[in-house]
Design a protein around this motif. Structure first.
Motif, short mmCIF file in Angstrom:
data_model
loop_
_atom_site.label_atom_id
_atom_site.label_comp_id
_atom_site.label_asym_id
_atom_site.label_seq_id
_atom_site.Cartn_x
_atom_site.Cartn_y
_atom_site.Cartn_z
N ASP A 112 0.78 -1.14 0.14
CA ASP A 112 -0.12 -0.15 -0.11
C ASP A 112 0.65 1.15 0.09
O ASP A 112 0.54 2.26 0.42
CB ASP A 112 -1.08 -0.11 1.36
N ARG A 113 2.15 1.25 -0.51
CA ARG A 113 3.00 2.47 -0.38
C ARG A 113 2.49 3.49 -1.59
O ARG A 113 1.83 3.10 -2.20
CB ARG A 113 4.49 2.19 -0.70
N HIS A 114 2.81 4.71 -1.18
CA HIS A 114 2.25 5.77 -2.23
C HIS A 114 3.08 5.79 -3.49
O HIS A 114 4.28 5.48 -3.38
CB HIS A 114 2.51 6.91 -1.37
N ARG A 117 -10.50 7.06 -4.36
CA ARG A 117 -10.57 5.73 -3.71
C ARG A 117 -11.82 5.26 -3.04
O ARG A 117 -12.04 4.11 -3.31
CB ARG A 117 -9.43 5.87 -2.54
N PRO A 128 -3.84 14.38 -6.47
CA PRO A 128 -4.83 13.20 -6.18
C PRO A 128 -6.15 13.62 -6.47
O PRO A 128 -6.53 14.85 -6.31
CB PRO A 128 -4.53 12.97 -4.93
N ALA A 172 4.36 7.61 -6.69
CA ALA A 172 4.41 9.06 -7.30
C ALA A 172 3.38 9.03 -8.63
O ALA A 172 3.69 8.20 -9.49
CB ALA A 172 5.91 9.24 -7.56
N THR A 173 2.94 10.18 -8.93
CA THR A 173 2.14 10.27 -10.07
C THR A 173 2.34 11.71 -10.72
O THR A 173 2.93 12.54 -9.84
CB THR A 173 0.73 10.26 -9.80
#
Length: 154
Positions: A131-133, A145, A140, A135-136
Protein backbone atom coordinates in the motif's frame (compact mmCIF):
# COMPACT_ATOMS: atom_id res chain seq x y z
CA UNK A 1 23.43 -36.75 -33.19
CA UNK A 2 22.64 -33.21 -32.10
CA UNK A 3 20.74 -30.89 -34.41
CA UNK A 4 20.12 -27.20 -34.10
CA UNK A 5 16.53 -25.96 -34.07
CA UNK A 6 16.83 -24.72 -37.67
CA UNK A 7 18.24 -28.09 -38.75
CA UNK A 8 15.39 -29.87 -37.01
CA UNK A 9 12.84 -27.58 -38.65
CA UNK A 10 14.28 -28.16 -42.12
CA UNK A 11 14.29 -31.91 -41.45
CA UNK A 12 10.62 -31.74 -40.45
CA UNK A 13 9.78 -29.76 -43.59
CA UNK A 14 11.57 -32.24 -45.84
CA UNK A 15 9.85 -35.17 -44.08
CA UNK A 16 6.48 -33.45 -44.54
CA UNK A 17 7.19 -32.94 -48.23
CA UNK A 18 8.13 -36.62 -48.49
CA UNK A 19 4.87 -37.68 -46.84
CA UNK A 20 2.86 -35.32 -49.04
CA UNK A 21 4.52 -36.64 -52.20
CA UNK A 22 3.86 -40.25 -51.12
CA UNK A 23 0.22 -39.40 -50.50
CA UNK A 24 0.05 -37.81 -53.92
CA UNK A 25 1.19 -41.04 -55.58
CA UNK A 26 -1.41 -43.03 -53.65
CA UNK A 27 -4.27 -40.66 -54.47
CA UNK A 28 -3.68 -40.63 -58.21
CA UNK A 29 -5.38 -43.42 -60.14
CA UNK A 30 -3.06 -45.62 -62.24
CA UNK A 31 -2.41 -44.36 -65.75
CA UNK A 32 -5.00 -45.32 -68.33
CA UNK A 33 -7.68 -45.98 -65.71
CA UNK A 34 -10.36 -43.54 -64.73
CA UNK A 35 -11.68 -43.22 -61.25
CA UNK A 36 -14.69 -45.46 -60.69
CA UNK A 37 -16.06 -43.67 -57.69
CA UNK A 38 -19.78 -43.55 -57.09
CA UNK A 39 -20.09 -39.86 -57.86
CA UNK A 40 -22.58 -38.06 -60.05
CA UNK A 41 -22.23 -38.40 -63.79
CA UNK A 42 -20.78 -35.50 -65.67
CA UNK A 43 -18.48 -34.45 -62.81
CA UNK A 44 -14.76 -35.13 -62.75
CA UNK A 45 -14.15 -37.60 -59.94
CA UNK A 46 -10.41 -37.30 -60.23
CA UNK A 47 -9.12 -36.12 -56.85
CA UNK A 48 -5.75 -35.29 -58.37
CA UNK A 49 -6.61 -31.60 -58.89
CA UNK A 50 -7.87 -31.30 -55.32
CA UNK A 51 -4.80 -33.05 -54.01
CA UNK A 52 -2.48 -30.79 -55.99
CA UNK A 53 -4.25 -27.81 -54.48
CA UNK A 54 -3.74 -29.32 -51.01
CA UNK A 55 -0.06 -29.90 -51.70
CA UNK A 56 0.32 -26.34 -52.96
CA UNK A 57 -1.29 -25.01 -49.77
CA UNK A 58 0.83 -27.17 -47.46
CA UNK A 59 4.20 -26.69 -49.10
CA UNK A 60 6.31 -24.20 -47.27
CA UNK A 61 7.52 -21.37 -49.38
CA UNK A 62 10.63 -19.62 -48.18
CA UNK A 63 10.87 -15.86 -48.02
CA UNK A 64 11.96 -14.07 -51.14
CA UNK A 65 15.64 -13.24 -51.06
CA UNK A 66 16.57 -9.62 -50.69
CA UNK A 67 19.35 -9.04 -53.20
CA UNK A 68 21.70 -6.18 -52.45
CA UNK A 69 24.43 -4.77 -54.60
CA UNK A 70 27.95 -4.03 -53.31
CA UNK A 71 27.19 -0.36 -52.64
CA UNK A 72 24.13 -1.21 -50.53
CA UNK A 73 26.09 -3.86 -48.60
CA UNK A 74 28.79 -1.30 -47.81
CA UNK A 75 26.14 1.16 -46.55
CA UNK A 76 24.55 -1.60 -44.44
CA UNK A 77 27.95 -2.48 -42.93
CA UNK A 78 28.56 1.16 -42.01
CA UNK A 79 25.12 1.35 -40.37
CA UNK A 80 25.81 -1.87 -38.45
CA UNK A 81 29.20 -0.58 -37.25
CA UNK A 82 27.69 2.71 -36.10
CA UNK A 83 24.90 0.83 -34.30
CA UNK A 84 27.51 -1.31 -32.53
CA UNK A 85 29.49 1.79 -31.51
CA UNK A 86 26.39 3.48 -30.12
CA UNK A 87 25.36 0.31 -28.28
CA UNK A 88 28.78 0.00 -26.65
CA UNK A 89 28.76 3.68 -25.70
CA UNK A 90 25.35 3.26 -24.08
CA UNK A 91 26.47 0.09 -22.29
CA UNK A 92 29.71 1.68 -21.08
CA UNK A 93 27.81 4.73 -19.81
CA UNK A 94 25.38 2.46 -17.92
CA UNK A 95 28.22 0.43 -16.37
CA UNK A 96 30.12 3.60 -15.38
CA UNK A 97 26.95 4.94 -13.72
CA UNK A 98 26.47 1.67 -11.79
CA UNK A 99 30.12 1.65 -10.72
CA UNK A 100 29.82 5.23 -9.47
CA UNK A 101 26.74 4.27 -7.41
CA UNK A 102 28.60 1.31 -5.92
CA UNK A 103 31.56 3.55 -5.06
CA UNK A 104 29.26 6.15 -3.42
CA UNK A 105 27.47 3.38 -1.47
CA UNK A 106 30.81 2.08 -0.16
CA UNK A 107 31.85 5.62 0.86
CA UNK A 108 28.52 6.09 2.67
CA UNK A 109 28.91 2.77 4.51
CA UNK A 110 32.47 3.70 5.50
CA UNK A 111 31.16 7.02 6.91
CA UNK A 112 28.79 5.15 9.27
CA UNK A 113 29.79 4.43 12.86
CA UNK A 114 31.67 1.13 13.27
CA UNK A 115 28.73 -0.68 14.93
CA UNK A 116 26.38 0.18 12.01
CA UNK A 117 28.77 -0.66 9.14
CA UNK A 118 28.06 -4.41 9.28
CA UNK A 119 24.32 -3.75 9.00
CA UNK A 120 24.96 -1.23 6.22
CA UNK A 121 26.72 -3.90 4.13
CA UNK A 122 23.83 -6.40 4.28
CA UNK A 123 21.22 -6.46 1.52
CA UNK A 124 17.69 -5.45 2.46
CA UNK A 125 15.54 -8.27 1.07
CA UNK A 126 12.27 -7.15 2.70
CA UNK A 127 9.54 -6.61 0.06
CA UNK A 128 8.02 -3.21 -0.46
CA UNK A 129 4.71 -2.59 1.30
CA UNK A 130 1.79 -3.21 -1.03
CA UNK A 131 0.00 0.00 0.00
CA UNK A 132 2.94 2.36 -0.44
CA UNK A 133 2.32 5.70 -2.10
CA UNK A 134 3.12 5.77 -5.80
CA UNK A 135 4.36 9.01 -7.30
CA UNK A 136 2.08 10.35 -10.03
CA UNK A 137 2.19 13.22 -12.48
CA UNK A 138 -1.25 14.49 -11.49
CA UNK A 139 -2.53 15.60 -8.10
CA UNK A 140 -4.83 13.18 -6.26
CA UNK A 141 -8.49 13.19 -7.31
CA UNK A 142 -10.76 13.78 -4.30
CA UNK A 143 -13.01 10.78 -3.59
CA UNK A 144 -11.35 8.51 -6.19
CA UNK A 145 -10.42 5.75 -3.73
CA UNK A 146 -13.97 5.69 -2.34
CA UNK A 147 -15.37 5.27 -5.86
CA UNK A 148 -12.95 2.42 -6.57
CA UNK A 149 -13.71 0.64 -3.31
CA UNK A 150 -17.45 1.01 -4.05
CA UNK A 151 -16.99 -0.62 -7.49
CA UNK A 152 -14.93 -3.47 -6.02
CA UNK A 153 -17.48 -4.20 -3.30
CA UNK A 154 -20.35 -4.50 -5.85
Amino acid sequence: IMLSSSGLQSMRCSMMRLHISQLGRMAVAPEGKKSTGGGKKGKDNNDDSRFKLLIKALEQKGPKKYVRDAKQMEIDQQIAKEFTRQSFRRENKFLANMQQKIRLRDIAVAALPAELQAEGRTNDMEPYPMDRHMATHTPPIPGFREQQSKKNSD
